[in-house]
Design a protein around this motif. Sequence first.
Motif, PDB file in Angstrom:
ATOM      1  N   ALA A   1      37.256  44.197  63.403  1.00 33.67           N
ATOM      2  CA  ALA A   1      38.702  44.269  63.238  1.00 33.67           C
ATOM      3  C   ALA A   1      39.386  42.966  63.624  1.00 33.67           C
ATOM      4  O   ALA A   1      40.458  42.641  63.123  1.00 33.67           O
ATOM      5  CB  ALA A   1      39.255  45.421  64.072  1.00 33.67           C
ATOM      6  N   GLU A   2      38.755  42.182  64.530  1.00 30.83           N
ATOM      7  CA  GLU A   2      39.384  40.953  64.978  1.00 30.83           C
ATOM      8  C   GLU A   2      39.248  39.828  63.963  1.00 30.83           C
ATOM      9  O   GLU A   2      39.965  38.826  64.028  1.00 30.83           O
ATOM     10  CB  GLU A   2      38.771  40.495  66.313  1.00 30.83           C
ATOM     11  N   ASP A   3      38.321  39.948  63.026  1.00 28.64           N
ATOM     12  CA  ASP A   3      38.040  38.857  62.113  1.00 28.64           C
ATOM     13  C   ASP A   3      39.070  38.727  60.989  1.00 28.64           C
ATOM     14  O   ASP A   3      39.306  37.640  60.488  1.00 28.64           O
ATOM     15  CB  ASP A   3      36.650  39.029  61.485  1.00 28.64           C
ATOM     16  N   CYS A   4      39.653  39.823  60.580  1.00 33.53           N
ATOM     17  CA  CYS A   4      40.509  39.803  59.398  1.00 33.53           C
ATOM     18  C   CYS A   4      41.507  40.949  59.480  1.00 33.53           C
ATOM     19  O   CYS A   4      41.268  41.948  60.158  1.00 33.53           O
ATOM     20  CB  CYS A   4      39.640  39.935  58.144  1.00 33.53           C
ATOM     21  N   SER A   5      42.621  40.816  58.758  1.00 34.94           N
ATOM     22  CA  SER A   5      43.625  41.879  58.703  1.00 34.94           C
ATOM     23  C   SER A   5      43.871  42.251  57.248  1.00 34.94           C
ATOM     24  O   SER A   5      43.461  41.535  56.327  1.00 34.94           O
ATOM     25  CB  SER A   5      44.934  41.423  59.360  1.00 34.94           C
ATOM     26  N   HIS A   6      44.560  43.354  57.049  1.00 33.29           N
ATOM     27  CA  HIS A   6      44.809  43.809  55.677  1.00 33.29           C
ATOM     28  C   HIS A   6      45.787  42.911  54.928  1.00 33.29           C
ATOM     29  O   HIS A   6      45.924  43.056  53.703  1.00 33.29           O
ATOM     30  CB  HIS A   6      45.315  45.246  55.687  1.00 33.29           C
ATOM     31  N   SER A   7      46.462  42.017  55.616  1.00 36.37           N
ATOM     32  CA  SER A   7      47.293  41.033  54.914  1.00 36.37           C
ATOM     33  C   SER A   7      46.433  40.010  54.186  1.00 36.37           C
ATOM     34  O   SER A   7      46.955  39.189  53.436  1.00 36.37           O
ATOM     35  CB  SER A   7      48.212  40.322  55.907  1.00 36.37           C
ATOM     36  N   GLN A   8      45.122  40.064  54.379  1.00 36.72           N
ATOM     37  CA  GLN A   8      44.185  39.160  53.713  1.00 36.72           C
ATOM     38  C   GLN A   8      43.285  39.903  52.731  1.00 36.72           C
ATOM     39  O   GLN A   8      42.212  39.402  52.369  1.00 36.72           O
ATOM     40  CB  GLN A   8      43.322  38.434  54.755  1.00 36.72           C
ATOM     41  N   ASP A   9      43.697  41.062  52.275  1.00 36.99           N
ATOM     42  CA  ASP A   9      42.880  41.833  51.328  1.00 36.99           C
ATOM     43  C   ASP A   9      42.744  41.079  50.004  1.00 36.99           C
ATOM     44  O   ASP A   9      43.718  40.566  49.453  1.00 36.99           O
ATOM     45  CB  ASP A   9      43.512  43.205  51.079  1.00 36.99           C
ATOM     46  N   ALA A  10      41.524  41.048  49.490  1.00 38.15           N
ATOM     47  CA  ALA A  10      41.222  40.344  48.241  1.00 38.15           C
ATOM     48  C   ALA A  10      41.506  41.247  47.042  1.00 38.15           C
ATOM     49  O   ALA A  10      41.399  42.470  47.115  1.00 38.15           O
ATOM     50  CB  ALA A  10      39.765  39.889  48.232  1.00 38.15           C
ATOM     51  N   GLY A  11      41.854  40.613  45.925  1.00 39.70           N
ATOM     52  CA  GLY A  11      42.102  41.339  44.688  1.00 39.70           C
ATOM     53  C   GLY A  11      41.606  40.547  43.497  1.00 39.70           C
ATOM     54  O   GLY A  11      41.183  39.395  43.622  1.00 39.70           O
ATOM     55  N   VAL A  12      41.661  41.169  42.319  1.00 35.27           N
ATOM     56  CA  VAL A  12      41.203  40.500  41.093  1.00 35.27           C
ATOM     57  C   VAL A  12      42.118  40.867  39.933  1.00 35.27           C
ATOM     58  O   VAL A  12      42.797  41.895  39.946  1.00 35.27           O
ATOM     59  CB  VAL A  12      39.753  40.893  40.713  1.00 35.27           C
ATOM     60  N   ARG A  13      42.124  39.987  38.951  1.00 38.00           N
ATOM     61  CA  ARG A  13      42.641  40.288  37.613  1.00 38.00           C
ATOM     62  C   ARG A  13      41.536  39.932  36.641  1.00 38.00           C
ATOM     63  O   ARG A  13      41.086  38.789  36.594  1.00 38.00           O
ATOM     64  CB  ARG A  13      43.903  39.499  37.294  1.00 38.00           C
ATOM     65  N   CYS A  14      41.087  40.908  35.884  1.00 40.98           N
ATOM     66  CA  CYS A  14      39.952  40.722  34.979  1.00 40.98           C
ATOM     67  C   CYS A  14      40.440  40.485  33.556  1.00 40.98           C
ATOM     68  O   CYS A  14      41.529  40.909  33.164  1.00 40.98           O
ATOM     69  CB  CYS A  14      39.046  41.955  35.006  1.00 40.98           C
ATOM     70  N   ASN A  15      39.596  39.818  32.773  1.00 39.49           N
ATOM     71  CA  ASN A  15      39.846  39.709  31.340  1.00 39.49           C
ATOM     72  C   ASN A  15      39.589  41.066  30.687  1.00 39.49           C
ATOM     73  O   ASN A  15      38.584  41.723  30.979  1.00 39.49           O
ATOM     74  CB  ASN A  15      38.932  38.652  30.718  1.00 39.49           C
ATOM     75  N   LEU A  16      40.498  41.489  29.808  1.00 31.56           N
ATOM     76  CA  LEU A  16      40.398  42.783  29.138  1.00 31.56           C
ATOM     77  C   LEU A  16      40.282  42.596  27.637  1.00 31.56           C
ATOM     78  O   LEU A  16      40.839  41.644  27.072  1.00 31.56           O
ATOM     79  CB  LEU A  16      41.637  43.634  29.441  1.00 31.56           C
ATOM     80  N   PRO A  17      39.580  43.485  26.956  1.00 31.15           N
ATOM     81  CA  PRO A  17      39.524  43.401  25.490  1.00 31.15           C
ATOM     82  C   PRO A  17      40.903  43.656  24.888  1.00 31.15           C
ATOM     83  O   PRO A  17      41.707  44.423  25.429  1.00 31.15           O
ATOM     84  CB  PRO A  17      38.539  44.521  25.101  1.00 31.15           C
ATOM     85  N   TYR A  18      41.166  42.997  23.771  1.00 34.44           N
ATOM     86  CA  TYR A  18      42.435  43.232  23.082  1.00 34.44           C
ATOM     87  C   TYR A  18      42.303  44.476  22.219  1.00 34.44           C
ATOM     88  O   TYR A  18      41.483  44.535  21.308  1.00 34.44           O
ATOM     89  CB  TYR A  18      42.814  42.033  22.214  1.00 34.44           C
ATOM     90  N   THR A  19      43.106  45.471  22.527  1.00 37.83           N
ATOM     91  CA  THR A  19      43.045  46.749  21.802  1.00 37.83           C
ATOM     92  C   THR A  19      44.200  46.945  20.838  1.00 37.83           C
ATOM     93  O   THR A  19      44.174  47.867  20.026  1.00 37.83           O
ATOM     94  CB  THR A  19      43.039  47.914  22.802  1.00 37.83           C
ATOM     95  N   GLY A  20      45.240  46.129  20.945  1.00 36.61           N
ATOM     96  CA  GLY A  20      46.374  46.247  20.036  1.00 36.61           C
ATOM     97  C   GLY A  20      47.314  47.389  20.324  1.00 36.61           C
ATOM     98  O   GLY A  20      48.220  47.648  19.532  1.00 36.61           O
ATOM     99  N   VAL A  21      47.136  48.087  21.469  1.00 34.27           N
ATOM    100  CA  VAL A  21      48.002  49.238  21.743  1.00 34.27           C
ATOM    101  C   VAL A  21      49.436  48.801  22.011  1.00 34.27           C
ATOM    102  O   VAL A  21      50.379  49.586  21.834  1.00 34.27           O
ATOM    103  CB  VAL A  21      47.470  50.060  22.933  1.00 34.27           C
ATOM    104  N   ASP A  22      49.635  47.548  22.423  1.00 31.41           N
ATOM    105  CA  ASP A  22      50.986  47.076  22.714  1.00 31.41           C
ATOM    106  C   ASP A  22      51.830  46.921  21.457  1.00 31.41           C
ATOM    107  O   ASP A  22      53.064  46.833  21.543  1.00 31.41           O
ATOM    108  CB  ASP A  22      50.928  45.742  23.463  1.00 31.41           C
ATOM    109  N   THR A  23      51.185  46.888  20.285  1.00 33.67           N
ATOM    110  CA  THR A  23      51.939  46.752  19.033  1.00 33.67           C
ATOM    111  C   THR A  23      52.429  48.095  18.510  1.00 33.67           C
ATOM    112  O   THR A  23      53.170  48.134  17.530  1.00 33.67           O
ATOM    113  CB  THR A  23      51.062  46.084  17.963  1.00 33.67           C
ATOM    114  N   LYS A  24      52.007  49.189  19.154  1.00 32.70           N
ATOM    115  CA  LYS A  24      52.385  50.521  18.680  1.00 32.70           C
ATOM    116  C   LYS A  24      53.488  51.148  19.514  1.00 32.70           C
ATOM    117  O   LYS A  24      53.758  52.342  19.396  1.00 32.70           O
ATOM    118  CB  LYS A  24      51.148  51.433  18.680  1.00 32.70           C
TER     119      LYS A  24
END
Length: 844
Positions: free
Chosen positions: A484-507
């Motif tokens: 618990a002393e090594d790190c806090s939740h203000s340092q939580d790691a995250g990601v944004r991944c590449n996603l396939p283009y599905t075209g749902v945003d055009t509908k």
Amino acid sequence: MGSTSRPLPTALGRAQVAPRETLRFWPEGSGAWAWGLRAMSHVQYDIRVQAMTSPRTCRQAPWVLGLISRTGILLPAPRAPLSQSTQTFPAMQPVSVWQWSLWGLLLCLLCSSCLGSPSPSTAPEKRAESQGLRFRLAGFPRKPFEGRVEIERAGEWGTICDDDFTLQAAHVLCRELGFTEATGWTHSAKYGPGTGRIWLDNLSCSGTEKSVTECASRGWGNSDCTHDEDAGVICKDQRLPGFSDFNVIEVEHNLQVEEVRLRAAVGRGRRPLPVTEGLVEVRLPDGWSQVCDKGWSAHNSHVVCGMLGFPSEKRVNTAFYRLLAQRQQHSFGLHGVACVGTEAHLSLCSLEFYRANDTARCPGGAPAVVSCVPGPLYAASSGQKKQQQPKPQGEARVRLKGGSHPGEGRVEVLKAGTWGTVCDRKWDLLAASVVCRELGFGSAREALSGARMGQGMGAIHLSEVRCSGQEPSLWKCPHKNITAEDCSHSQDAGVRCNLPYTGVDTKIRLSGGRSRHEGRVEVQIGGPGPLRWGLICGDDWGTLEAMVACRQLGLGYANHGLQETWYWDSGNVTEVVMSGVRCTGTELSLDQCAHHSTHIACKRTGTHFTAGVICSETASDLLLHSALVQETAYIEDRPLHMLYCAAEENCLARSARSANWPYGHRRLLRFSSQIHNLGRADFRPKAGRHSWVWHECHGHYHSMDIFTHYDILTPNGTKVAEGHKASFCLEDTECQEDVSKRYECANFGEQGITVGCWDLYRHDIDCQWIDITDVKPGNYILQVVINPNFEVAESDFTNNAMKCNCKYDGHRIWVHNCHIGDALSEEANRKFERYPGQTSNQII
């Protein structure tokens, strides 16, 4: 004139008389030219006259000329801009009439017009504050409207440190670069480390500044950062009206791959999205080009598939495509591609561009072809059978929480049956890509640090994760088990991944709103005849449905789901084409939600009662502190004469209505509730203060009728007792060290819970209980659900429930094993539900 200083009239601006009989005059605004004027007398005047296109300045020009005429001064031609130098000229000779006329004309020309108001300029004038500065976007891989921010000052290019950098600072910089606004910003040298000076550090902007020079900072060139902390911006791909390229992005002359796509060689237009197989095409500054397949390897295909949102690649029938290529003409722009396989972008691979004068391109070769394997989430839509993904050994698994889109969120890992977060120390794209591919997405687009996807709660399992990029699971990467002393939740790691283009945003689209983030929802449907746009019936439309709509639109989270949209113009679209929409909140598009097929059933007809949404880039996330519930639970027998107000607010069991009031008592299970907001936006009541309900008995307003549900369940889920809590006071009871309180209920104040703060409902206040008078002794589950009706949007509803095991013997109660609903593994949850109970006060 004597030795005393003399004032001059200040019709043009502010005048200041220096002690040495020197008068300095500045017109209102920033001066554009400095002219030194020396009189024949003993008083020296140093007057700065602004060459403005202001009608006011032009109207006041005769005053300046009169001053010149009365003091007998000759005006020389300006020698340098004010921003470069301020000069005092030698003594001048008295002016003659014809000289007076010439210089009067010159001053009028500098004012753009001697008569009337000047015509406005269409191009934005370069701000005086930013004179001497140039801005550009650099680094790779990037698109033309994003990159590492570099500033040229005093002839030297430098960068900006990401310390204290915010979206507001990004807005200012994007406007300096000629874009309308920023949509995001990056840290930790996402676009590669720069070189030279680090010009700005601890940059703090409000977002309304006209120039970055108006923002607070440590000063030019004063920084304790390294280039590994270079900040970048992602601007909206929309130029400021009339912006000239005088102070805009300086494009790097070296070629780079901006974008990659797969172009289906056969069946184009008929194959479902996403496209998983086809010719590899790269977008270069002069358009789309093919890649020569000489030396093409599986590692290259792995990188391309990762960029396109696919976790892996498969072999392709190259003989078929080579035969097909003989019948077509191609435009090659790239060759010699050699990837290791761990790169997040094709630009990071070794490659060569064809020169403009290369006549023989790809001799004996053909266009490179790639076939990708979609992840489980996209296998059905691509027409392929779902492939079995390799499962990590043991219980170790990975998930993403708190993101508005699939493939983004806070990274959480499962260890010993409990979910926990990952510390962001040494977190990079290689580790993020391992997570993304493990979850069935492509390579990582961004490795997030600093709890950019909200803070987790509970254990932090991993730190200093170092991946090579080839591991099948994050657990295969070298890492450090932390305390618990090594790190806090203000340092939580995250990601944004590449996603396939599905075209749902055009509908789907929004119409009638004040901004692109709000409006009436319109969907495109097919069927007999051409495609057409239509509206959605507002019946039963709520927050969960709005979450899916905003996700499909690519606009983040849902702020509100509206059932009435009479205040938004519907335009030409008036037909209701969808009704009965019911979503769970996890779907990728509204088509995946349950809804009426062909029959439209709408209780309230007309465009005024169709569905609408208000979307937001951020959202709150409420979690209950489960350990406090376990520590504070106890039983109280409370006399009925003290429960009149509680009965009025329906805080007692139904059997209390037939009790012998005011005699007797009710048995109450009391406990404290500490509710944290760990999201990225403040939690605010859905209704404004004007619609809060006043309760005379308790003497307070209710901002939400039902804020929390309290239930006692049998092990098989049957409810035997219930309670509820209205939010009569949502406020910041306490906050983290670096967070200030914003909400306080006193004096009819604003209600809410700030990010990083928590609201505490103590065990000794009314309705903070469950009436268990009618509950028989036995083993039960205590369940607390926050925001149970989804009235207020959150980034994650799966962590709103808390459960505890409890044993009631008719006199005492033992509460233990309290945890957030999604904090345990599936196996641990099954054990929890099969809990055999207690034979004594010893937990077994």
